[in-house]
Design a protein around this motif. Structure first.
Motif, PDB file in Angstrom:
ATOM      1  N   GLY A   2      -3.636 115.996 116.014  1.00  0.00           N
ATOM      2  CA  GLY A   2      -4.271 114.680 116.018  1.00  0.00           C
ATOM      3  C   GLY A   2      -5.547 114.928 115.275  1.00  0.00           C
ATOM      4  O   GLY A   2      -5.779 113.788 114.595  1.00  0.00           O
ATOM      5  N   LEU A   3      -6.040 116.009 115.025  1.00  0.00           N
ATOM      6  CA  LEU A   3      -7.474 116.109 114.286  1.00  0.00           C
ATOM      7  C   LEU A   3      -7.029 116.078 112.704  1.00  0.00           C
ATOM      8  O   LEU A   3      -7.883 115.276 112.042  1.00  0.00           O
ATOM      9  CB  LEU A   3      -8.087 117.376 114.328  1.00  0.00           C
ATOM     10  CG  LEU A   3      -9.482 117.614 113.789  1.00  0.00           C
ATOM     11  CD1 LEU A   3     -10.339 116.590 114.095  1.00  0.00           C
ATOM     12  CD2 LEU A   3      -9.781 118.936 113.929  1.00  0.00           C
ATOM     13  N   LEU A   4      -6.125 116.863 112.414  1.00  0.00           N
ATOM     14  CA  LEU A   4      -5.737 116.867 110.730  1.00  0.00           C
ATOM     15  C   LEU A   4      -4.582 116.054 110.162  1.00  0.00           C
ATOM     16  O   LEU A   4      -4.795 115.831 108.834  1.00  0.00           O
ATOM     17  CB  LEU A   4      -5.500 118.354 110.716  1.00  0.00           C
ATOM     18  CG  LEU A   4      -6.442 119.289 110.763  1.00  0.00           C
ATOM     19  CD1 LEU A   4      -5.839 120.671 110.661  1.00  0.00           C
ATOM     20  CD2 LEU A   4      -7.838 119.341 110.172  1.00  0.00           C
ATOM     21  N   GLY A   5      -3.838 115.708 111.039  1.00  0.00           N
ATOM     22  CA  GLY A   5      -2.563 114.819 110.533  1.00  0.00           C
ATOM     23  C   GLY A   5      -1.531 115.796 110.485  1.00  0.00           C
ATOM     24  O   GLY A   5      -1.826 116.990 110.224  1.00  0.00           O
ATOM     25  N   GLY A   6      -0.163 114.993 110.069  1.00  0.00           N
ATOM     26  CA  GLY A   6       1.140 115.992 110.307  1.00  0.00           C
ATOM     27  C   GLY A   6       0.957 116.909 108.974  1.00  0.00           C
ATOM     28  O   GLY A   6       1.426 118.010 108.963  1.00  0.00           O
ATOM     29  N   PRO A   7       0.871 116.140 107.730  1.00  0.00           N
ATOM     30  CA  PRO A   7       0.995 117.061 106.349  1.00  0.00           C
ATOM     31  C   PRO A   7       0.154 118.292 106.541  1.00  0.00           C
ATOM     32  O   PRO A   7       0.691 119.387 106.287  1.00  0.00           O
ATOM     33  CB  PRO A   7       0.391 116.191 105.373  1.00  0.00           C
ATOM     34  CG  PRO A   7       0.855 114.598 106.114  1.00  0.00           C
ATOM     35  CD  PRO A   7       0.607 114.651 107.285  1.00  0.00           C
ATOM     36  N   THR A   8      -1.280 117.942 106.928  1.00  0.00           N
ATOM     37  CA  THR A   8      -2.162 119.274 106.861  1.00  0.00           C
ATOM     38  C   THR A   8      -1.494 120.320 108.079  1.00  0.00           C
ATOM     39  O   THR A   8      -1.505 121.296 108.047  1.00  0.00           O
ATOM     40  CB  THR A   8      -3.565 118.661 107.125  1.00  0.00           C
ATOM     41  OG1 THR A   8      -3.789 118.052 106.187  1.00  0.00           O
ATOM     42  CG2 THR A   8      -4.284 119.837 107.184  1.00  0.00           C
ATOM     43  N   PHE A   9      -1.355 119.704 109.148  1.00  0.00           N
ATOM     44  CA  PHE A   9      -0.806 120.369 110.387  1.00  0.00           C
ATOM     45  C   PHE A   9       0.100 121.661 109.815  1.00  0.00           C
ATOM     46  O   PHE A   9       0.269 122.695 110.108  1.00  0.00           O
ATOM     47  CB  PHE A   9      -0.479 119.610 111.353  1.00  0.00           C
ATOM     48  CG  PHE A   9       0.147 120.403 112.600  1.00  0.00           C
ATOM     49  CD1 PHE A   9      -0.520 121.284 113.565  1.00  0.00           C
ATOM     50  CD2 PHE A   9       1.456 120.366 112.871  1.00  0.00           C
ATOM     51  CE1 PHE A   9      -0.106 121.871 114.601  1.00  0.00           C
ATOM     52  CE2 PHE A   9       2.174 121.139 113.798  1.00  0.00           C
ATOM     53  CZ  PHE A   9       1.338 121.973 114.588  1.00  0.00           C
ATOM     54  N   PHE A  10       1.416 121.000 109.318  1.00  0.00           N
ATOM     55  CA  PHE A  10       2.492 121.770 108.977  1.00  0.00           C
ATOM     56  C   PHE A  10       2.202 122.706 107.736  1.00  0.00           C
ATOM     57  O   PHE A  10       2.561 123.820 107.565  1.00  0.00           O
ATOM     58  CB  PHE A  10       3.659 120.797 108.550  1.00  0.00           C
ATOM     59  CG  PHE A  10       4.537 120.216 109.812  1.00  0.00           C
ATOM     60  CD1 PHE A  10       5.291 121.300 110.402  1.00  0.00           C
ATOM     61  CD2 PHE A  10       4.146 118.908 110.123  1.00  0.00           C
ATOM     62  CE1 PHE A  10       5.957 120.506 111.537  1.00  0.00           C
ATOM     63  CE2 PHE A  10       4.599 118.429 111.301  1.00  0.00           C
ATOM     64  CZ  PHE A  10       5.665 119.374 112.155  1.00  0.00           C
ATOM     65  N   ILE A  11       1.303 122.451 106.879  1.00  0.00           N
ATOM     66  CA  ILE A  11       0.862 123.256 105.717  1.00  0.00           C
ATOM     67  C   ILE A  11       0.114 124.464 106.340  1.00  0.00           C
ATOM     68  O   ILE A  11       0.263 125.752 106.087  1.00  0.00           O
ATOM     69  CB  ILE A  11      -0.094 122.488 104.790  1.00  0.00           C
ATOM     70  CG1 ILE A  11       0.789 121.591 103.942  1.00  0.00           C
ATOM     71  CG2 ILE A  11      -0.813 123.724 104.002  1.00  0.00           C
ATOM     72  CD1 ILE A  11      -0.131 120.552 102.814  1.00  0.00           C
ATOM     73  N   GLY A  12      -0.865 124.219 107.602  1.00  0.00           N
ATOM     74  CA  GLY A  12      -1.521 125.290 108.217  1.00  0.00           C
ATOM     75  C   GLY A  12      -0.428 125.769 109.152  1.00  0.00           C
ATOM     76  O   GLY A  12      -0.553 127.400 109.150  1.00  0.00           O
ATOM     77  N   SER A  13       0.416 125.575 109.540  1.00  0.00           N
ATOM     78  CA  SER A  13       1.544 126.323 110.439  1.00  0.00           C
ATOM     79  C   SER A  13       2.362 127.359 109.447  1.00  0.00           C
ATOM     80  O   SER A  13       2.623 128.361 109.626  1.00  0.00           O
ATOM     81  CB  SER A  13       2.733 125.315 110.683  1.00  0.00           C
ATOM     82  OG  SER A  13       2.167 124.325 111.980  1.00  0.00           O
TER      83      SER A  13
END
Length: 223
Positions: A208-219
């Motif tokens: 919710g904070l970073l958005g989908g693209p950044t979230f999956f890059i972080g994963s």
């Protein structure tokens, strides 16, 4: 709305079928062994099991810590992949297809995992599984359409089969025979229970904070 009802009916059906099961009259209540039992001694239970497993294998503690990080990141990514499909314009049908596709790939990779491990070793087998997961999450992060995301989800079957096989074999190799079942149970507790409990809420907040693209890059970076 019909899915919970179907699950409940299926569960009741399994329960009803189990009522008709009867014990084999030829079975004995006495424990049986197929060969000599090695590494005797009482197998501890409860919190002592963690201590026993950690003492007998110095490498297992750091291994479980690493598995916790991987399981939290990978589990959160898998949980929120449907949101990524919705964000890019997909719907429930495509989410269902994306959930089913990895199972088709798991079967041949489970069968091939022994041959791969013979060539790469257990560390190599696990590293290949992790690399496939990283590639999947990066593809989901930059995918321009829900169809591409669903297709990228397919390779998760290979990643899961290779990682799971390697984990089971590594834990088995790290412990004496009498503690192997306990070690597998502790490993499942870390990867299948504790990691999702932590990774789910944290992943939801980050998505919710970073958005989908950044979230999956972080994963991908996490694992």
């Amino acid at each position: 709305a019909l899915l919970p009802a179907g699950f409940a009916l299926g569960a009741l059906g399994v329960g009803a079928a189990s009522l008709g099961l009867r014990a084999d009259p030829a079975a004995s209540d006495e424990p049986r062994t197929e060969g000599p039992v090695t590494g005797g001694g009482e197998i501890p239970g409860g919190p002592r099991s963690f201590v026993a497993v950690a003492r007998r294998s110095p490498v297992l503690g750091p291994f479980l810590l690493g598995l916790f990080v991987v399981a939290a990141g990978a589990g959160a990514a898998a949980s929120f992949l449907p949101l990524r499909i919705l964000d890019t314009g997909g719907g429930p049908l495509l989410i269902g297809v994306a959930s089913a596709l990895p199972a088709l790939v798991e079967i041949p990779f489970f069968s091939a995992s022994g041959r791969i491990a013979a060539r790469t070793g257990l560390r190599g087998l696990y590293a290949i599984g992790i690399s496939v997961s990283v590639a999947q999450f990066l593809a989901v992060a930059i995918a321009p359409s829900p169809l591409v995301i669903a297709a990228a989800r397919t390779i998760d079957g290979a990643a899961y089969a290779l990682r799971y096989t390697a984990i089971v074999l590594v834990v088995g190799a790290a412990l004496p025979e009498r503690l192997r079942a306990m070690g597998q149970s502790v490993t499942w507790l870390v990867t299948g229970a504790i990691a999702p409990i932590v990774g789910g809420p944290v992943g939801g907040a980050l998505y919710g904070l970073l958005g989908g693209p950044t979230f999956f890059i972080g994963s991908a970076a996490t694992i």
